[in-house]
Design a protein around this motif. Structure first.
Motif, PDB file in Angstrom:
ATOM      1  N   THR A  63       3.001   5.722  12.093  1.00  0.00           N
ATOM      2  CA  THR A  63       3.021   6.355  13.418  1.00  0.00           C
ATOM      3  C   THR A  63       3.466   7.807  13.282  1.00  0.00           C
ATOM      4  O   THR A  63       4.565   8.085  12.821  1.00  0.00           O
ATOM      5  CB  THR A  63       3.974   5.606  14.373  1.00  0.00           C
ATOM      6  OG1 THR A  63       3.556   4.233  14.447  1.00  0.00           O
ATOM      7  CG2 THR A  63       3.951   6.213  15.757  1.00  0.00           C
ATOM      8  N   THR A  98      -1.687   6.004  13.396  1.00  0.00           N
ATOM      9  CA  THR A  98      -1.759   6.214  14.840  1.00  0.00           C
ATOM     10  C   THR A  98      -1.007   7.492  15.190  1.00  0.00           C
ATOM     11  O   THR A  98       0.029   7.798  14.603  1.00  0.00           O
ATOM     12  CB  THR A  98      -1.152   5.032  15.618  1.00  0.00           C
ATOM     13  OG1 THR A  98       0.243   4.919  15.302  1.00  0.00           O
ATOM     14  CG2 THR A  98      -1.848   3.733  15.256  1.00  0.00           C
ATOM     15  N   ALA A 151       8.865   5.923  15.325  1.00  0.00           N
ATOM     16  CA  ALA A 151       7.873   6.785  14.679  1.00  0.00           C
ATOM     17  C   ALA A 151       8.258   6.964  13.223  1.00  0.00           C
ATOM     18  O   ALA A 151       9.421   6.774  12.846  1.00  0.00           O
ATOM     19  CB  ALA A 151       7.793   8.137  15.390  1.00  0.00           C
TER      20      ALA A 151
END
Length: 276
Positions: free
Chosen positions: A57, A85, A104
Motif C-alpha cells: 500500500t 495499491t 500503509a
C-alpha cells in the motif's frame, strides 16, 4: 622351480596386492574428499531471496499518479503474487492519515515539509530519501487564448486563476514563486491537490492554474503549458520512506528500490520529473 624362485614370486605377488590396495584406498579418499568439498560448497552458497507476495500500500502525492501507476504494474509483473495499491492526494492530507493510523507501507511526498509531518511522529522505519524533484508551470486552455506569457499575466483583472491550497506542496511552491516576483494573486479557488487544480482548467472552469510541469505533460493536449523563470526559485524535492508499521515491509522495500533504480528513474524523467 627352486625354493629361492618360489620365495621371490610370493614376494612380488604380495607387493602387487599391497600396491593395488593403496591405489583403491587413494581413490576412495579422493572421492570422499570431492563429495565433502561439493557438500561444503553447496552449504556455503547464498540462500535464495524470499519470494515477495501480498499487497503493498503506497500513499503518494497526486503528481506521482501516472508514473507510480506505471511502476506499480512493472513491480507486479516482476513479482507475481504481489499487488500494489495506491492512495493519491495532497501530501499534507496523506501525511495526516498516516499519523492518524491509516495502514500503509510507503509514503512518497511532494515536499520535505509534508514528509516531516510523518517523521516528526516517528512513523517512518528509515530516513526518507529524495528520489526526484519537480518544477512549476502555468497550465492554460489549449491554444492559450488569453495570451498568458508570464506569472505577472496571471494577475490581470478578469482572468480566472486556480492555485493549490497553501498547505499543499504545489500551493506552497506557487506562493514562493509569487513572493520571488513580488506579486500578489487572488485565485478564484484553492484546490486540495494539483490534479484538482489542473482539472479546473481542463473543464474550462478556470483560464489558468499553477501546477507542476509533470501534470501539464500528463494532460497532453487538454491544456497548454507556459514556463516562467520564477519557478526555478520554488523547485520541490520529493522524499520517499518505508513506514514504521508497514504491513508488508519486505515488498515495500523492494518497491522503493524499484522507484530509485535506473528503470524507476527512466519512468519518472519521462514523465517530466527532475533528477534529485
Amino acid at each position: 622351480m627352486t625354493r629361492s624362485a618360489r620365495r621371490t614370486r610370493r614376494t612380488l605377488q604380495a607387493t602387487g596386492a599391497g600396491a593395488a590396495a593403496l591405489l583403491a584406498l587413494a581413490a576412495c579418499s579422493s572421492s570422499d574428499s570431492a563429495s565433502s568439498d561439493s557438500a561444503a560448497g553447496s552449504g556455503s552458497s547464498s540462500p535464495a531471496a524470499p519470494q515477495l507476495s501480498g499487497t503493498v500500500t503506497v500513499f503518494a502525492a497526486a503528481s506521482l499518479k501516472e508514473s507510480f501507476t506505471t511502476l506499480g504494474k512493472d513491480f507486479e509483473k516482476a513479482h507475481p503474487g504481489t499487488k500494489v495499491t495506491f492512495s493519491f492526494g495532497g501530501s499534507d492530507t496523506l501525511a495526516a492519515s498516516i499519523t492518524g493510523g491509516a495502514p500503509a507501507d510507503v509514503f512518497a511526498a511532494a515536499s520535505p515539509k509534508t514528509m516531516a509531518i510523518v517523521t516528526d511522529k516517528k512513523d517512518t522505519a528509515a530516513a526518507p530519501v529524495t528520489f526526484v524533484r519537480n518544477q512549476l508551470e502555468i497550465a492554460t486552455l489549449p491554444g492559450n487564448p488569453d495570451k498568458v506569457a508570464s506569472l505577472k499575466d496571471l494577475t490581470r483583472s478578469g482572468l480566472k486563476v486556480v492555485l493549490c491550497d497553501k498547505t499543499v506542496p504545489c500551493g506552497a511552491a506557487a506562493q514562493k514563486a509569487l513572493q520571488a516576483s513580488s506579486l500578489k494573486l487572488t485565485p478564484v479557488s484553492y484546490e486540495q491537490d494539483v490534479k484538482s487544480a489542473l482539472t479546473k482548467v481542463e473543464l474550462k472552469e478556470a483560464d489558468a492554474a499553477v501546477v507542476y510541469k509533470t501534470d501539464v505533460k500528463a494532460a497532453g493536449d487538454k491544456v497548454e503549458g507556459v514556463e516562467f523563470p520564477e519557478s526555478a526559485q520554488a523547485v520541490n524535492d520529493y522524499p520517499i520512506a518505508l513506514l514504521k508499521d508497514a504491513p508488508n515491509a519486505a515488498a515495500a522495500k523492494a518497491f522503493i528500490a524499484l522507484v530509485r533504480s535506473a528503470e524507476g528513474r527512466r519512468v519518472l524523467t519521462d514523465a517530466g520529473f527532475l533528477k534529485p
